[in-house]
Design a protein around this motif. Structure first.
Motif, PDB file in Angstrom:
ATOM      1  N   ASP A  56     106.437 158.125  10.831  1.00  0.00           N
ATOM      2  CA  ASP A  56     105.594 157.500  11.863  1.00  0.00           C
ATOM      3  C   ASP A  56     104.496 156.651  11.219  1.00  0.00           C
ATOM      4  O   ASP A  56     104.259 155.512  11.633  1.00  0.00           O
ATOM      5  CB  ASP A  56     104.982 158.593  12.741  1.00  0.00           C
ATOM      6  CG  ASP A  56     104.188 158.015  13.902  1.00  0.00           C
ATOM      7  OD1 ASP A  56     104.815 157.623  14.897  1.00  0.00           O
ATOM      8  OD2 ASP A  56     102.967 157.941  13.797  1.00  0.00           O
ATOM      9  N   LEU A  57     103.856 157.213  10.197  1.00  0.00           N
ATOM     10  CA  LEU A  57     102.777 156.482   9.517  1.00  0.00           C
ATOM     11  C   LEU A  57     103.313 155.231   8.830  1.00  0.00           C
ATOM     12  O   LEU A  57     102.698 154.151   8.892  1.00  0.00           O
ATOM     13  CB  LEU A  57     102.096 157.401   8.498  1.00  0.00           C
ATOM     14  CG  LEU A  57     100.872 156.832   7.772  1.00  0.00           C
ATOM     15  CD1 LEU A  57      99.792 156.457   8.773  1.00  0.00           C
ATOM     16  CD2 LEU A  57     100.332 157.833   6.769  1.00  0.00           C
ATOM     17  N   THR A  66     109.690 145.073  13.425  1.00  0.00           N
ATOM     18  CA  THR A  66     110.316 146.198  12.731  1.00  0.00           C
ATOM     19  C   THR A  66     109.740 147.514  13.226  1.00  0.00           C
ATOM     20  O   THR A  66     110.462 148.499  13.417  1.00  0.00           O
ATOM     21  CB  THR A  66     110.095 146.076  11.209  1.00  0.00           C
ATOM     22  OG1 THR A  66     110.572 144.807  10.764  1.00  0.00           O
ATOM     23  CG2 THR A  66     110.828 147.179  10.481  1.00  0.00           C
ATOM     24  N   LYS A  67     108.431 147.542  13.462  1.00  0.00           N
ATOM     25  CA  LYS A  67     107.757 148.768  13.896  1.00  0.00           C
ATOM     26  C   LYS A  67     108.333 149.266  15.214  1.00  0.00           C
ATOM     27  O   LYS A  67     108.571 150.462  15.375  1.00  0.00           O
ATOM     28  CB  LYS A  67     106.253 148.504  14.026  1.00  0.00           C
ATOM     29  CG  LYS A  67     105.470 149.722  14.511  1.00  0.00           C
ATOM     30  CD  LYS A  67     103.968 149.485  14.431  1.00  0.00           C
ATOM     31  CE  LYS A  67     103.519 148.450  15.423  1.00  0.00           C
ATOM     32  NZ  LYS A  67     102.040 148.281  15.414  1.00  0.00           N
ATOM     33  N   ALA A  68     108.568 148.368  16.163  1.00  0.00           N
ATOM     34  CA  ALA A  68     109.075 148.771  17.481  1.00  0.00           C
ATOM     35  C   ALA A  68     110.443 149.452  17.356  1.00  0.00           C
ATOM     36  O   ALA A  68     110.709 150.479  17.995  1.00  0.00           O
ATOM     37  CB  ALA A  68     109.168 147.554  18.394  1.00  0.00           C
ATOM     38  N   THR A  69     111.314 148.904  16.511  1.00  0.00           N
ATOM     39  CA  THR A  69     112.648 149.484  16.326  1.00  0.00           C
ATOM     40  C   THR A  69     112.568 150.866  15.715  1.00  0.00           C
ATOM     41  O   THR A  69     113.232 151.818  16.160  1.00  0.00           O
ATOM     42  CB  THR A  69     113.499 148.564  15.431  1.00  0.00           C
ATOM     43  OG1 THR A  69     113.578 147.266  16.022  1.00  0.00           O
ATOM     44  CG2 THR A  69     114.902 149.127  15.274  1.00  0.00           C
ATOM     45  N   ARG A  75     111.443 158.368  18.166  1.00  0.00           N
ATOM     46  CA  ARG A  75     111.406 159.142  19.413  1.00  0.00           C
ATOM     47  C   ARG A  75     112.669 160.001  19.554  1.00  0.00           C
ATOM     48  O   ARG A  75     112.609 161.147  20.016  1.00  0.00           O
ATOM     49  CB  ARG A  75     111.250 158.201  20.608  1.00  0.00           C
ATOM     50  CG  ARG A  75     109.824 157.694  20.801  1.00  0.00           C
ATOM     51  CD  ARG A  75     109.626 157.042  22.155  1.00  0.00           C
ATOM     52  NE  ARG A  75     110.384 155.794  22.273  1.00  0.00           N
ATOM     53  CZ  ARG A  75     109.919 154.606  21.917  1.00  0.00           C
ATOM     54  NH1 ARG A  75     108.689 154.505  21.426  1.00  0.00           N
ATOM     55  NH2 ARG A  75     110.644 153.512  22.063  1.00  0.00           N
ATOM     56  N   ASP A  76     113.824 159.442  19.161  1.00  0.00           N
ATOM     57  CA  ASP A  76     115.070 160.220  19.213  1.00  0.00           C
ATOM     58  C   ASP A  76     115.010 161.399  18.244  1.00  0.00           C
ATOM     59  O   ASP A  76     115.439 162.514  18.566  1.00  0.00           O
ATOM     60  CB  ASP A  76     116.259 159.315  18.872  1.00  0.00           C
ATOM     61  CG  ASP A  76     116.489 158.248  19.940  1.00  0.00           C
ATOM     62  OD1 ASP A  76     116.062 158.472  21.094  1.00  0.00           O
ATOM     63  OD2 ASP A  76     117.086 157.196  19.617  1.00  0.00           O
TER      64      ASP A  76
END
Length: 220
Positions: A56-57, A66-69, A75-76
């Motif tokens: 996450d960090l 890239t961060k959004a993907t 989350r999964d």
């Protein structure tokens, strides 16, 4: 994708597969073997939580696209890990209840006339066992919340560092502009002084010429 994130992801996938197999095997074990297996699973869950936080960090420090993907993928992973934790709680609860039931049955088989005082002590022992389990769970929740707070603080520090770097770059650019302005002002000042000198020479020459002309007229 970040190589650091990929490294954490490989470790997490291998660990989650091992945890899934361990949960399956723990559900059919009994006694000390089951306790040992559950202890190993809980250690693995803690390690998986740590890897999730690291991913996450790392994801939040990357470019927005890239961060959004990566955050969607995280989350999964978090959902799957949450399901594993639920399975472990179910297995642990079943084991605790079974132990209490076996204890009760053992007491009943040993004597057909159990006093009210003995029953009370038995129930108190079971209650203490449940309370101890709850305290352990609460301690683990507190520890995880503390770690999450640490991750949040690290993220804030990272953002502040980026802001300071940007401010430093801005100040450096302003300093360059000031230096250039000083050079321009120095050049203009020199030209003004030079023009003043030339003008003074011209005026002096004119005055000298006028004096010469007057002298010639007066003496002629």
């Amino acid at each position: 994708m970040s190589e650091v994130f990929e490294g954490y992801e490989r470790q997490y996938c291998e660990l989650s597969d091992n945890l899934t197999r361990s949960c399956t095997s723990a559900s059919v074990l009994h006694g000390e073997l089951k306790k040992q297996k559950l202890s190993e699973i809980k250690e693995g869950l803690d390690e998986a939580d740590a890897l999730i936080r690291k991913m996450d960090l790392e994801a939040r420090s990357l470019q927005p696209s890239t961060k959004a993907t990566l955050l969607a993928k995280l989350r999964d992973y978090k959902h799957y890990l949450s399901n594993l934790k639920t399975d472990v709680k179910r297995i642990t609860s079943t084991d605790t209840n079974q132990a209490a039931q076996e204890l009760l049955e053992s007491g009943i088989n040993e004597t057909t006339t159990v006093s009210a005082d003995q029953k009370g002590r038995l129930l108190m022992s079971t209650e203490r066992l449940n309370q101890s389990t709850e305290r352990i769970k609460e301690s683990r929740r507190t520890m995880l919340e503390t770690e999450e707070l640490g991750v949040s603080i690290l993220q804030d520090l990272h953002q502040q560092r980026q802001s300071l770097l940007h401010a430093h770059s801005t100040l450096h650019a302003v300093d360059d502009n000031i230096s250039k302005s000083k050079k321009i002002l120095t050049t203009i000042s020199r030209r003004i002084n030079k023009n003043k000198l030339i003008l003074s020479l011209i005026i002096g020459a004119l005055i000298l010429a006028i004096l010469i002309i007057l002298y010639i007229k007066l003496t002629g």
